[in-house]
Design an enzyme around this catalytic site. Sequence first.
Site, PDB file in Angstrom:
ATOM      1  N   ALA A  76       7.571  -5.705   4.930  1.00 13.42           N
ATOM      2  CA  ALA A  76       7.106  -6.360   5.862  1.00 13.42           C
ATOM      3  C   ALA A  76       5.860  -7.404   5.627  1.00 13.42           C
ATOM      4  O   ALA A  76       5.284  -7.358   4.861  1.00 13.42           O
ATOM      5  CB  ALA A  76       6.657  -5.368   6.980  1.00 13.42           C
TER       6      ALA A  76
ATOM      7  N   TYR B  66       3.810  -9.633  15.594  1.00 16.50           N
ATOM      8  CA  TYR B  66       4.071  -8.590  14.500  1.00 16.50           C
ATOM      9  C   TYR B  66       4.730  -7.513  15.426  1.00 16.50           C
ATOM     10  O   TYR B  66       5.968  -6.908  14.935  1.00 16.50           O
ATOM     11  CB  TYR B  66       3.133  -8.169  13.957  1.00 16.50           C
TER      12      TYR B  66
ATOM     13  N   GLN C  46       0.742  -1.142  -0.069  1.00 17.57           N
ATOM     14  CA  GLN C  46      -0.043   0.058  -0.064  1.00 17.57           C
ATOM     15  C   GLN C  46       0.786   1.380  -0.070  1.00 17.57           C
ATOM     16  O   GLN C  46       0.531   2.158  -0.838  1.00 17.57           O
ATOM     17  CB  GLN C  46      -0.970  -0.005   1.320  1.00 17.57           C
ATOM     18  N   ASP C  47       1.778   1.201   0.909  1.00 15.43           N
ATOM     19  CA  ASP C  47       2.490   2.689   1.135  1.00 15.43           C
ATOM     20  C   ASP C  47       3.595   2.799   0.059  1.00 15.43           C
ATOM     21  O   ASP C  47       3.707   3.955  -0.427  1.00 15.43           O
ATOM     22  CB  ASP C  47       3.263   2.613   2.491  1.00 15.43           C
TER      23      ASP C  47
ATOM     24  N   LEU D 214       9.931  -0.293   3.611  1.00 15.79           N
ATOM     25  CA  LEU D 214       8.540  -0.585   3.979  1.00 15.79           C
ATOM     26  C   LEU D 214       7.987  -1.976   3.876  1.00 15.79           C
ATOM     27  O   LEU D 214       6.925  -2.169   4.138  1.00 15.79           O
ATOM     28  CB  LEU D 214       7.500   0.208   2.928  1.00 15.79           C
TER      29      LEU D 214
ATOM     30  N   GLU E 189       1.590  -0.565  16.571  1.00  9.50           N
ATOM     31  CA  GLU E 189       1.198  -1.634  17.431  1.00  9.50           C
ATOM     32  C   GLU E 189       2.344  -1.992  18.398  1.00  9.50           C
ATOM     33  O   GLU E 189       2.265  -2.804  19.310  1.00  9.50           O
ATOM     34  CB  GLU E 189       1.345  -2.728  16.115  1.00  9.50           C
TER      35      GLU E 189
ATOM     36  N   THR F 194       5.769   1.141  14.050  1.00 10.37           N
ATOM     37  CA  THR F 194       4.426   1.149  14.241  1.00 10.37           C
ATOM     38  C   THR F 194       3.731   1.137  15.647  1.00 10.37           C
ATOM     39  O   THR F 194       4.375   0.987  16.467  1.00 10.37           O
ATOM     40  CB  THR F 194       3.810  -0.356  13.622  1.00 10.37           C
TER      41      THR F 194
ATOM     42  N   LYS G 268       8.602  -5.649  14.910  1.00  7.35           N
ATOM     43  CA  LYS G 268       8.940  -4.625  14.490  1.00  7.35           C
ATOM     44  C   LYS G 268       9.561  -3.786  15.748  1.00  7.35           C
ATOM     45  O   LYS G 268      10.351  -2.786  15.437  1.00  7.35           O
ATOM     46  CB  LYS G 268       7.510  -3.818  14.332  1.00  7.35           C
TER      47      LYS G 268
HETATM   48  P1  NAP Z   1       1.782  -3.963   3.017  1.00  4.90           P
HETATM   49  O1  NAP Z   1       0.602  -3.486   1.880  1.00  4.90           O
HETATM   50  O2  NAP Z   1       1.551  -5.211   3.384  1.00  4.90           O
HETATM   51  O3  NAP Z   1       3.148  -4.162   1.948  1.00  4.90           O
HETATM   52  C1  NAP Z   1       4.029  -4.796   2.420  1.00  4.90           C
HETATM   53  C2  NAP Z   1       5.013  -5.142   1.246  1.00  4.90           C
HETATM   54  O4  NAP Z   1       6.292  -5.732   1.965  1.00  4.90           O
HETATM   55  C3  NAP Z   1       4.416  -5.885   0.193  1.00  4.90           C
HETATM   56  O5  NAP Z   1       4.684  -5.238  -0.895  1.00  4.90           O
HETATM   57  C4  NAP Z   1       5.380  -7.301   0.399  1.00  4.90           C
HETATM   58  O6  NAP Z   1       5.811  -7.692  -1.115  1.00  4.90           O
HETATM   59  C5  NAP Z   1       6.609  -6.835   1.023  1.00  4.90           C
HETATM   60  N1  NAP Z   1       7.304  -7.864   1.530  1.00  4.90           N
HETATM   61  C6  NAP Z   1       6.807  -8.994   2.573  1.00  4.90           C
HETATM   62  N2  NAP Z   1       7.926  -9.615   2.591  1.00  4.90           N
HETATM   63  C7  NAP Z   1       8.945  -9.563   1.933  1.00  4.90           C
HETATM   64  C8  NAP Z   1       9.966 -10.057   2.000  1.00  4.90           C
HETATM   65  N3  NAP Z   1      10.563 -10.878   2.349  1.00  4.90           N
HETATM   66  N4  NAP Z   1      10.922  -9.393   0.883  1.00  4.90           N
HETATM   67  C9  NAP Z   1      10.639  -8.423   0.267  1.00  4.90           C
HETATM   68  N5  NAP Z   1       9.467  -7.546   0.525  1.00  4.90           N
HETATM   69  C10 NAP Z   1       8.637  -8.138   1.278  1.00  4.90           C
HETATM   70  O7  NAP Z   1       1.848  -2.780   3.900  1.00  4.90           O
HETATM   71  P2  NAP Z   1       1.956  -1.423   3.989  1.00  4.90           P
HETATM   72  O8  NAP Z   1       0.303  -1.038   4.515  1.00  4.90           O
HETATM   73  O9  NAP Z   1       2.235  -0.889   2.658  1.00  4.90           O
HETATM   74  O10 NAP Z   1       2.689  -1.164   5.101  1.00  4.90           O
HETATM   75  C11 NAP Z   1       4.282  -0.539   4.713  1.00  4.90           C
HETATM   76  C12 NAP Z   1       4.951  -0.693   6.056  1.00  4.90           C
HETATM   77  O11 NAP Z   1       4.541   0.040   7.100  1.00  4.90           O
HETATM   78  C13 NAP Z   1       5.293  -2.106   6.512  1.00  4.90           C
HETATM   79  O12 NAP Z   1       6.448  -2.244   7.001  1.00  4.90           O
HETATM   80  C14 NAP Z   1       4.078  -2.125   7.684  1.00  4.90           C
HETATM   81  O13 NAP Z   1       4.572  -2.882   8.688  1.00  4.90           O
HETATM   82  C15 NAP Z   1       4.509  -0.700   8.133  1.00  4.90           C
HETATM   83  N6  NAP Z   1       3.171   0.017   8.759  1.00  4.90           N
HETATM   84  C16 NAP Z   1       2.053   0.041   8.206  1.00  4.90           C
HETATM   85  C17 NAP Z   1       1.028   0.845   8.636  1.00  4.90           C
HETATM   86  C18 NAP Z   1      -0.407   0.798   8.020  1.00  4.90           C
HETATM   87  O14 NAP Z   1      -1.369   1.210   8.848  1.00  4.90           O
HETATM   88  N7  NAP Z   1      -0.522   0.486   6.695  1.00  4.90           N
HETATM   89  C19 NAP Z   1       1.020   1.447  10.095  1.00  4.90           C
HETATM   90  C20 NAP Z   1       2.319   1.278  10.591  1.00  4.90           C
HETATM   91  C21 NAP Z   1       3.407   0.733  10.110  1.00  4.90           C
HETATM   92  P3  NAP Z   1       4.619  -8.618  -1.842  1.00  4.90           P
HETATM   93  O15 NAP Z   1       3.770  -7.694  -2.513  1.00  4.90           O
HETATM   94  O16 NAP Z   1       5.651  -9.380  -2.824  1.00  4.90           O
HETATM   95  O17 NAP Z   1       3.933  -9.379  -1.034  1.00  4.90           O
HETATM   96  N1  GDD Z   2      -8.130  -7.477   9.636  1.00  4.39           N
HETATM   97  C1  GDD Z   2      -9.300  -7.694  10.483  1.00  4.39           C
HETATM   98  N2  GDD Z   2     -10.324  -8.359   9.886  1.00  4.39           N
HETATM   99  N3  GDD Z   2      -9.172  -6.967  11.530  1.00  4.39           N
HETATM  100  C2  GDD Z   2     -10.351  -6.926  12.115  1.00  4.39           C
HETATM  101  C3  GDD Z   2     -11.522  -7.922  11.961  1.00  4.39           C
HETATM  102  C4  GDD Z   2     -11.515  -8.499  10.645  1.00  4.39           C
HETATM  103  O1  GDD Z   2     -12.274  -9.076  10.248  1.00  4.39           O
HETATM  104  N4  GDD Z   2     -12.680  -7.595  12.452  1.00  4.39           N
HETATM  105  C5  GDD Z   2     -12.209  -6.661  13.636  1.00  4.39           C
HETATM  106  N5  GDD Z   2     -11.014  -6.237  13.310  1.00  4.39           N
HETATM  107  C6  GDD Z   2     -10.136  -5.393  14.145  1.00  4.39           C
HETATM  108  C7  GDD Z   2      -8.811  -6.197  14.635  1.00  4.39           C
HETATM  109  O2  GDD Z   2      -9.043  -7.091  15.931  1.00  4.39           O
HETATM  110  C8  GDD Z   2      -8.097  -4.808  14.977  1.00  4.39           C
HETATM  111  O3  GDD Z   2      -8.479  -4.391  16.391  1.00  4.39           O
HETATM  112  C9  GDD Z   2      -8.601  -3.719  14.278  1.00  4.39           C
HETATM  113  O4  GDD Z   2      -9.831  -4.209  13.591  1.00  4.39           O
HETATM  114  C10 GDD Z   2      -7.637  -3.194  13.089  1.00  4.39           C
HETATM  115  O5  GDD Z   2      -7.308  -4.280  12.234  1.00  4.39           O
HETATM  116  P1  GDD Z   2      -6.281  -4.534  11.093  1.00  4.39           P
HETATM  117  O6  GDD Z   2      -7.026  -3.719  10.070  1.00  4.39           O
HETATM  118  O7  GDD Z   2      -5.950  -5.711  10.538  1.00  4.39           O
HETATM  119  O8  GDD Z   2      -4.981  -3.524  11.535  1.00  4.39           O
HETATM  120  P2  GDD Z   2      -3.966  -3.516  12.646  1.00  4.39           P
HETATM  121  O9  GDD Z   2      -4.259  -2.184  13.490  1.00  4.39           O
HETATM  122  O10 GDD Z   2      -3.868  -4.868  13.238  1.00  4.39           O
HETATM  123  O11 GDD Z   2      -2.618  -3.294  12.080  1.00  4.39           O
HETATM  124  C11 GDD Z   2      -2.454  -2.229  11.166  1.00  4.39           C
HETATM  125  O12 GDD Z   2      -1.907  -1.327  11.663  1.00  4.39           O
HETATM  126  C12 GDD Z   2      -0.762  -1.300  12.278  1.00  4.39           C
HETATM  127  C13 GDD Z   2      -0.414  -0.137  13.152  1.00  4.39           C
HETATM  128  O13 GDD Z   2      -1.184   0.344  14.057  1.00  4.39           O
HETATM  129  C14 GDD Z   2      -1.388  -2.918  10.023  1.00  4.39           C
HETATM  130  O14 GDD Z   2      -1.288  -1.965   8.837  1.00  4.39           O
HETATM  131  C15 GDD Z   2      -0.231  -2.994  10.634  1.00  4.39           C
HETATM  132  O15 GDD Z   2       0.950  -3.332   9.774  1.00  4.39           O
HETATM  133  C16 GDD Z   2       0.501  -1.589  11.350  1.00  4.39           C
HETATM  134  O16 GDD Z   2       1.619  -1.624  12.044  1.00  4.39           O
END
Ligand code: NAP
Ligand code: GDD
Length: 325
Positions: free
Chosen positions: A83, A151, A13-14, A81, A128, A126, A155
Amino acid sequence: MAKRALITGILGQDGPYLAKLLLEKDYKVYGLIRRYTNPNFSNIDYLGITDDIEFVTGDMTDESSLLNLIKNLRPDEVYNLAAQSFVGVSWEQAKLTTEVNSLGVLYLLDAIRFFHPKAKFYQASTSEMFGNNSDGGVQSDETPFQPRSPYGISKLYAHWMTRNYRESYGMFTSSGILFNHESPIRGKEFVTRKISDGVAKIKLGKEKEIRLGNLDASRDWGFAGDFVEAMWLMLQQEEPDDYVVATGETHTIKDYLDVAFKHVGIDDWKPYVTVDPMFKRPAEVDLLKGDCSKAKEKLGWKPKVSFDELVKMMVDADLERVGEE
Ligand code: NAP
Ligand code: GDD
């Protein structure tokens, strides 16, 4: 000469939002992808930037691939990014999560240290990592970490290593402690996209229900397009540092359901949502709400897209996609 940036996780995504921002700033962007028979470029296609990125192959779990990449590319900036980013699956695949999210970062930091220590490094940390800890319901740069998922723990290792390489070797390494951020290209297993996709399918008569877990959890949800600006700003500072990036608002899953269903003209979502214990977690993070005063003050960053705007943006995008299917 144009700056050169390497982005890992470019197909997530990012990655695409950050790449778009850097391309607009005239960077040469390299995107790390794993070796696939059929890679999925749908997210960067969605943003219309696929042809502008140079793809390089490697894997966060393969140390020599990262050493070679840094040695050959010598990028000015590295944004890590990549993960295993899905919290829910991290209990089932704790080892893989650790290998990618913890050891992978160590390999990348070492590759930079050995071959191009001048590169600036961004680590995707994160909220988290805070787990259920807060200062009166709010998490800031001062709040101690207390992760509750494999996770979050993986991190936290990477977060401390990033800081340690700054302190030990004088490298420019910064971590963004980002709270949840979402967009139309969010993975469909994450709750916001699962709901926006489900709402679109229900509205268009293709599904009857959405099955979810804990509806009472609260998250600080922002727009990914806003949050990647903070990543870039962190690497433009005089000194490396770590920053909380958040909107400062928190909403429950129920709040998200309210806005999403109302947006398609359905006032009561309850008949369309089934709570399924399968989607509950062994240990939940109940409430995340970030205080990003430091990022506001030092980076001059603030979020632009509101919670309601974000939900509607995601539902509208899914209505369009589901309609075309
Ligand atoms: P995402 O959509 O899950 O994207 C993660 C990317 O990492 C994917 O493109 C995946 O590749 C790649 N990847 C996974 N395993 C790998 C490996 N072994 N080698 C190389 N690439 C690998 O995550 P995102 O939402 O963009 O988040 C970006 C980063 O920010 C992550 O590190 C996440 O943990 C962190 N983060 C996200 C959030 C959030 O809310 N989105 C918040 C805080 C931190 P493939 O496409 O090949 O699977
Ligand atoms: N995924 C998911 N699916 N979550 C659910 C569901 C469901 O069906 N029902 C309820 N939830 C609740 C989860 O239990 C959690 O409390 C909340 O929705 C958010 O879940 P996610 O959208 O999976 O995100 P996350 O908060 O666990 O993690 C994301 O944010 C983190 C930063 O705080 C991810 O992007 C992580 O990579 C990131 O670090």
